[in-house]
Write an enzyme that holds these catalytic residues in place. Structure first.
Site, PDB file in Angstrom:
ATOM      1  N   GLY A  39     108.539  -6.904  16.639  1.00 32.93           N
ATOM      2  CA  GLY A  39     108.605  -7.207  15.211  1.00 32.93           C
ATOM      3  C   GLY A  39     107.330  -6.683  14.581  1.00 32.93           C
ATOM      4  N   HIS A  40     107.384  -6.381  13.259  1.00 28.95           N
ATOM      5  CA  HIS A  40     106.194  -5.793  12.627  1.00 28.95           C
ATOM      6  C   HIS A  40     105.072  -6.831  12.517  1.00 28.95           C
ATOM      7  CE1 HIS A  40     106.961  -7.885   8.880  1.00 28.95           C
ATOM      8  NE2 HIS A  40     108.219  -7.479   8.926  1.00 28.95           N
ATOM      9  N   ASN A  41     103.878  -6.407  12.115  1.00 31.56           N
ATOM     10  CA  ASN A  41     102.731  -7.322  11.973  1.00 31.56           C
ATOM     11  C   ASN A  41     103.092  -8.470  11.029  1.00 31.56           C
ATOM     12  OD1 ASN A  41     100.685  -4.448  12.015  1.00 31.56           O
ATOM     13  ND2 ASN A  41     100.686  -6.021  13.574  1.00 31.56           N
ATOM     14  N   GLY A  42     102.741  -9.664  11.442  1.00 39.08           N
ATOM     15  CA  GLY A  42     102.978 -10.829  10.588  1.00 39.08           C
ATOM     16  C   GLY A  42     104.408 -11.341  10.601  1.00 39.08           C
ATOM     17  N   SER A  43     105.229 -10.818  11.508  1.00 36.63           N
ATOM     18  CA  SER A  43     106.639 -11.231  11.514  1.00 36.63           C
ATOM     19  C   SER A  43     106.845 -12.605  12.166  1.00 36.63           C
ATOM     20  CB  SER A  43     107.504 -10.171  12.207  1.00 36.63           C
ATOM     21  OG  SER A  43     107.025  -9.922  13.506  1.00 36.63           O
ATOM     22  N   LYS A  45     105.663 -13.359  15.660  1.00 37.95           N
ATOM     23  CA  LYS A  45     105.732 -13.294  17.125  1.00 37.95           C
ATOM     24  C   LYS A  45     104.736 -14.229  17.816  1.00 37.95           C
ATOM     25  CE  LYS A  45     104.735  -8.926  17.133  1.00 37.95           C
ATOM     26  NZ  LYS A  45     104.478  -8.759  15.689  1.00 37.95           N
ATOM     27  N   SER A  46     103.470 -14.176  17.368  1.00 36.96           N
ATOM     28  CA  SER A  46     102.465 -15.033  18.004  1.00 36.96           C
ATOM     29  C   SER A  46     102.752 -16.503  17.714  1.00 36.96           C
ATOM     30  CB  SER A  46     101.064 -14.671  17.508  1.00 36.96           C
ATOM     31  OG  SER A  46     100.724 -13.379  17.951  1.00 36.96           O
ATOM     32  N   GLU A 165     100.632  -9.345  23.287  1.00 38.58           N
ATOM     33  CA  GLU A 165      99.956  -8.052  23.113  1.00 38.58           C
ATOM     34  C   GLU A 165      98.822  -7.867  24.120  1.00 38.58           C
ATOM     35  OE1 GLU A 165      99.328  -6.777  19.091  1.00 38.58           O
ATOM     36  OE2 GLU A 165     100.873  -8.180  18.428  1.00 38.58           O
TER      37      GLU A 165
HETATM   38  N1  LIG Z   1      96.477 -19.900  11.129  1.00 32.86           N
HETATM   39  C1  LIG Z   1      97.291 -19.457  10.175  1.00 32.86           C
HETATM   40  N2  LIG Z   1      97.318 -20.048   8.950  1.00 32.86           N
HETATM   41  C2  LIG Z   1      98.138 -19.623   7.979  1.00 32.86           C
HETATM   42  N3  LIG Z   1      99.015 -18.606   8.139  1.00 32.86           N
HETATM   43  C3  LIG Z   1      99.041 -17.987   9.318  1.00 32.86           C
HETATM   44  C4  LIG Z   1      98.184 -18.372  10.404  1.00 32.86           C
HETATM   45  N4  LIG Z   1      98.441 -17.565  11.453  1.00 32.86           N
HETATM   46  C5  LIG Z   1      99.404 -16.730  11.058  1.00 32.86           C
HETATM   47  N5  LIG Z   1      99.782 -16.964   9.783  1.00 32.86           N
HETATM   48  C6  LIG Z   1     100.829 -16.271   9.009  1.00 32.86           C
HETATM   49  O1  LIG Z   1     102.076 -16.508   9.651  1.00 32.86           O
HETATM   50  C7  LIG Z   1     102.860 -15.319   9.677  1.00 32.86           C
HETATM   51  C8  LIG Z   1     103.216 -14.972  11.125  1.00 32.86           C
HETATM   52  O2  LIG Z   1     102.022 -14.666  11.832  1.00 32.86           O
HETATM   53  P1  LIG Z   1     102.007 -14.262  13.367  1.00 32.86           P
HETATM   54  O3  LIG Z   1     100.600 -14.245  13.789  1.00 32.86           O
HETATM   55  O4  LIG Z   1     102.951 -15.142  14.096  1.00 32.86           O
HETATM   56  O5  LIG Z   1     102.606 -12.784  13.307  1.00 32.86           O
HETATM   57  P2  LIG Z   1     102.737 -11.688  14.466  1.00 32.86           P
HETATM   58  O6  LIG Z   1     104.140 -11.238  14.470  1.00 32.86           O
HETATM   59  O7  LIG Z   1     102.159 -12.203  15.713  1.00 32.86           O
HETATM   60  O8  LIG Z   1     101.837 -10.497  13.890  1.00 32.86           O
HETATM   61  P3  LIG Z   1     100.958  -9.380  14.686  1.00 32.86           P
HETATM   62  O9  LIG Z   1     101.910  -8.329  15.148  1.00 32.86           O
HETATM   63  O10 LIG Z   1     100.055  -8.854  13.609  1.00 32.86           O
HETATM   64  O11 LIG Z   1     100.226 -10.060  15.793  1.00 32.86           O
HETATM   65  C9  LIG Z   1     102.045 -14.252   8.966  1.00 32.86           C
HETATM   66  O12 LIG Z   1     102.493 -14.185   7.633  1.00 32.86           O
HETATM   67  C10 LIG Z   1     100.629 -14.779   9.039  1.00 32.86           C
HETATM   68  O13 LIG Z   1      99.895 -14.351   7.921  1.00 32.86           O
HETATM   69 MG   LIG Z   2     100.560 -11.619  16.952  1.00 32.04          MG
END
Ligand SMILES: Nc1ncnc2c1ncn2[C@@H]1O[C@H](COP(=O)(O)OP(=O)(O)OP(=O)(O)O)[C@@H](O)[C@H]1O
Ligand SMILES: [Mg+2]
Length: 280
Positions: A39-43, A45-46, A165
């Protein structure tokens, strides 16, 4: 097939966030599978990964791992079942030596010293780092650090290994070696180990049994890699990279060449081109 991770209508919203980071996730992952999450950044996943070992708590819905509810009451049990390795290995070390670091999780679990003396070298051997036991973790290469991080997790014999990652800071060779290591672990541990690998590396995802696609907090697709990656347009629409072999196929098709209509790995595509060439 035995379910090992179960999400039932799970949503999660960060404090002060405008919108949920994950919405109505329903998903079952089977024991022994190697699952890639893309999934793209911020989708989200984490966020998804952190919910599995209770680093985050769902706003609504339920999660179980190996039948154990992921909640406050079962948090220790859950963390024995789920091991996690993150992107930046430097933030994961607590020990002065590689062996200390691997022993740390065991000490926390009050494993007797006599057992630790067996488990630590075994875990290091599994990742090919047994000669580095007395080295300082800070002075290892990125790939070696990630191996040690995996050894630390394997020492507690988790049922689920989550790699968030974990290969993204490595060079292409380091990445290939890590993927090969995961393959070896899967081959030797079989259904005793389920791997959840969050990755932006399409070639890594292509080697998984299943691919989970997350987009803007929603679960879009769960399918075999050959199904997910055969649909280049959907990937592009979701802001995801299209595997090299698929890009090549599309270009060849544009030139009127009849290409295979199933997903091909890069190696598969090389073989196919050789065959085509030798027919001329
Ligand atoms: N601690 C936090 N407080 C507020 N919002 C958060 C927090 N951590 C992540 N987010 C938001 O939640 C959404 C999902 O974030 P997440 O880190 O799960 O994305 P991701 O798919 O892992 O991205 P990436 O590929 O960049 O690692 C994003 O919009 C992010 O800005
Ligand atoms: Mg992530």
């Amino acid at each position: 097939m035995v379910p090992i991770i179960k999400f039932e209508d799970v949503s999660f919203t960060y404090a002060n966030a405008q919108r949920p980071a994950l919405q109505n996730i329903n998903l079952t992952i089977n024991q022994g599978d190697w699952v890639a999450v893309i999934g793209h950044n911020g989708s989200g996943k984490s966020t998804f990964a952190k919910l599995i070992n209770y680093l985050l708590v769902p706003s609504t819905g339920n999660i179980t791992v190996a039948g154990v509810p992921v909640d406050m009451e079962h948090v220790n049990e859950v963390r024995d079942l789920v091991g996690m390795v993150f992107q930046n290995p430097d933030n994961q070390f607590v020990g002065a030596t590689v062996a200390d670091d691997v022993a740390f999780g065991l000490e926390n679990r009050q494993v007797p010293r006599s057992e630790m003396l067996k488990i630590v070298p075994e875990a290091l051997e599994r990742v090919g780092m047994e000669q580095y036991a007395s080295r300082e973790p800070a002075r290892l290469s990125g790939g070696q650090k990630q191996r040690v991080a995996i050894a630390s997790v394997l020492a507690i014999e988790p049922k689920i290994l989550i790699l968030d990652e974990a290969t993204s800071m490595l060079d292409p060779k380091g990445r290939r070696e890590m993927i090969a290591l995961v393959r070896e672990l899967k081959a030797s541990l079989g259904d005793d180990l389920t791997v959840l690998s969050i990755t932006h590396d399409i070639d890594e995802a292509a080697q998984a049994d299943q691919v989970v696609v997350i987009n803007d907090g929603e679960l879009v697709e769960v399918n075999a890699p050959e199904v997910v990656f055969a649909n280049a347009q959907t990937l592009t629409d979701l802001g995801l990279a299209v595997p090299f072999a698929e890009q090549l196929k599309a270009k060849l098709a544009e030139r009127g060449i009849a290409v295979p209509n199933t997903y091909q790995t890069t190696e598969g595509m090389v073989d196919w081109i050789w065959q085509l060439y030798s027919k001329k």
